[in-house]
Design an enzyme around this catalytic site. Structure first.
Site, mmCIF file in Angstrom:
data_model
loop_
_atom_site.group_PDB
_atom_site.id
_atom_site.type_symbol
_atom_site.label_atom_id
_atom_site.label_comp_id
_atom_site.label_asym_id
_atom_site.label_seq_id
_atom_site.Cartn_x
_atom_site.Cartn_y
_atom_site.Cartn_z
ATOM 1 N N TYR A 64 0.844 -1.189 0.000
ATOM 2 C CA TYR A 64 0.000 0.000 0.000
ATOM 3 C C TYR A 64 0.878 1.238 0.000
ATOM 4 C CZ TYR A 64 -3.590 3.405 1.203
ATOM 5 O OH TYR A 64 -4.445 4.489 1.197
ATOM 6 N N ASP A 92 9.246 2.395 0.734
ATOM 7 C CA ASP A 92 8.153 3.158 1.323
ATOM 8 C C ASP A 92 8.160 2.869 2.826
ATOM 9 O OD1 ASP A 92 5.864 4.330 2.217
ATOM 10 O OD2 ASP A 92 4.542 3.480 0.687
ATOM 11 N N LYS A 97 3.401 9.369 8.598
ATOM 12 C CA LYS A 97 3.050 8.890 9.933
ATOM 13 C C LYS A 97 3.967 9.428 11.043
ATOM 14 C CE LYS A 97 0.146 5.498 7.937
ATOM 15 N NZ LYS A 97 0.171 4.502 6.932
HETATM 16 C C1 LIG Z 1 -0.288 4.963 5.373
HETATM 17 C C2 LIG Z 1 0.607 4.624 4.232
HETATM 18 C C3 LIG Z 1 0.690 5.423 3.084
HETATM 19 C C4 LIG Z 1 -0.263 6.569 2.847
HETATM 20 O O1 LIG Z 1 -0.086 7.583 3.768
HETATM 21 P P1 LIG Z 1 -1.282 8.665 3.985
HETATM 22 O O2 LIG Z 1 -0.701 9.638 4.944
HETATM 23 O O3 LIG Z 1 -2.448 7.883 4.503
HETATM 24 O O4 LIG Z 1 -1.566 9.256 2.654
HETATM 25 C C5 LIG Z 1 1.635 5.124 2.136
HETATM 26 N N1 LIG Z 1 2.461 4.077 2.299
HETATM 27 C C6 LIG Z 1 2.415 3.279 3.364
HETATM 28 C C7 LIG Z 1 3.386 2.156 3.507
HETATM 29 C C8 LIG Z 1 1.473 3.510 4.366
HETATM 30 O O5 LIG Z 1 1.391 2.687 5.412
#
Ligand SMILES: *Cc1c(COP(=O)(O)O)cnc(C)c1O
Length: 448
Positions: free
Chosen positions: A143, A235, A264
């Protein structure tokens, strides 16, 4: 458990917000989510006054829990009271950038944005601009936010949008492969090597699992991207400043990507994202380079102060020892409960992340002695090795309906708040205590 206020709020919300929520996953709870009134250390209190042990922790950002240390709170309040933002740089952006550059191996320069989604959008654009290539390889079940280049499913031979509203012609530039599958990655590079701008992956699949990488997998990704002149993008929106402490997951695995996306934790609970990496590549962003990237709120002073003070607090206190120690206790306790009550299930996670995947098949009870003792590590000598989830398809095959329709509610009824679906990670914070861990293990014992 009384939930009159949450029900009433949800009823009102349904009339004015799609699905009654502002982010899709929040509506996964049936028949309706509880509305939170406030947090307290490792707990949340809902609109009807019910208190839960909270392992969702804002879906990842709240490393310190809900009760922020005084110095963090003070910095946030000061920035907010000085006037929220300016459209011109402030010192605290430089301070946080320097902090990240000092601690994260791959980061020589960084650009701050406003969400993890925005970070991956910008990283993909930067990779395409830098390499002059179009295609991005992603992991099935990975994701990277709600964005056009990564809301893609299927296989690299047959990619398709995973959401309405995305043209098939966009999806064709995204090549999904299974995580932990070197052959599939070799195949996609044989076919498209000259047009692959980047491989984009979470170091640990944390939004679909949790799935740990097999030994050597990230080294393999580093090699194959180098060989073909493609970039490797980690990521680390979830793993950043959670796994591997201040060095992030890349320091834990000893593999240095070209680019890293953050989100985050790096914003201390406020909206944030960031793209870091080698200076030569990051300098591709305008105005230094020709890849356009901009944002009204980027580097917002309140967010930057919250992120900086959170990370500084973690550097100066026993935050990582605390969260990782409780994580270990949770996972080893769960491993024992699962061995006894549901031996086919797999306990996953590392450091302050944990989950039980309701895998349908596993080894017999009698052979479990040698298993990974506190979370699946994809260890070939573990008796679960042949059945533990190695990619998204394996996770998807688990008993997700039991998790959602039966188990989640049983945990909530015992005042334990787990992630809204089977696939998402759960998090330990500095606000959690041993008593929280014990109560949670007791609840799992009753519910599994
Ligand atoms: C949460 C998440 C995102 C997206 O971040 P948002 O602040 O919700 O747009 C992208 N990559 C990873 C791995 C995530 O866990």
């Amino acid at each position: 458990m009384n939930d009159d206020n949450s029900r009433e709020l949800y009823d009102r919300a349904l009339s004015v917000m799609p699905g009654g929520v502002n982010s899709a996953v929040r509506a996964a709870i049936e028949p309706y989510p509880f509305f939170v009134q406030k947090g307290d250390a490792g707990h949340v209190i809902d609109a009807d006054g019910n208190r839960y042990i909270d392992w969702v922790m804002g879906l990842g950002p709240l490393l310190l829990g809900h009760s922020l240390p005084e110095q963090v709170q003070a910095a946030i309040q000061q920035k907010a009271s000085e006037g929220p933002m300016y459209g011109t740089p402030t010192a605290v952006e430089v301070d946080l950038a320097e902090f990240v550059v000092r601690h994260v191996p791959s980061v020589e320069k960084i650009r701050f944005v406003n969400s993890g989604t925005e970070a991956t959008v910008s990283a993909v654009r930067l990779a395409r601009g830098y390499t002059g290539r179009n295609k991005i390889v992603v992991m099935q079940g990975g994701y990277h936010g709600a964005q056009e280049s990564t809301l893609v499913e299927g296989t690299h031979e047959n990619p398709a949008p995973s959401s309405a509203g995305i043209p098939q012609s966009f999806a064709e530039h995204t090549l999904p492969v299974p995580f932990n599958d070197e052959d599939a990655m070799r195949e996609v590079f044989e076919e498209h090597g000259d047009d692959i701008a980047a491989v984009l992956t979470e170091p640990i699949l944390a939004n679909y699992g949790i799935v740990y990488p097999e030994d050597g997998y990230h080294e393999f990704l580093r090699e194959i991207t180098n060989e073909h002149g493609s970039l490797l993008i980690f990521d680390e929106v979830i793993t950043g400043f959670r796994v591997g402490g201040l060095g992030c997951a890349q320091s834990e695995f000893g593999v240095t990507p070209d680019l890293t996306t953050f989100g985050k934790i790096i914003g201390g609970g406020f909206p944030v994202g960031a793209i870091g990496g080698r200076a030569e590549i990051i300098d591709g962003f305008a105005p230094a380079g020709d890849v356009f990237q901009a944002g009204t709120f980027s580097g917002h002073p309140v967010t930057m102060a919250a992120g900086l003070e959170t990370l500084q607090f973690a550097a100066e206190n026993d935050v990582y020892n605390h969260v990782n120690g409780l994580g270990e206790q949770l996972r080893s306790g769960l491993t024992e409960i699962v061995a006894d009550q549901a031996p086919s299930y797999t306990v996953t996670g590392t450091e302050s992340m944990f989950k039980v995947i309701f895998t349908r098949e596993g080894p017999g009870k009698e052979s479990l002695e040698e298993q990974c003792s506190a979370g699946c590590r994809q260890r070939p000598t573990c008796p679960r090795y042949d059945t533990c989830p190695k990619n998204a398809a394996d996770v998807k095959n688990a008993e997700t309906d039991r998790w959602r329709r039966v188990f989640w509610g049983q945990m909530k009824a015992q005042d334990v708040f787990l992630s809204q679906n089977q696939f998402e990670c759960q998090f330990v914070s500095y606000g959690h205590t041993e008593a929280d861990v014990e109560a949670t293990l007791e609840a799992y014992k009753n519910a599994l």
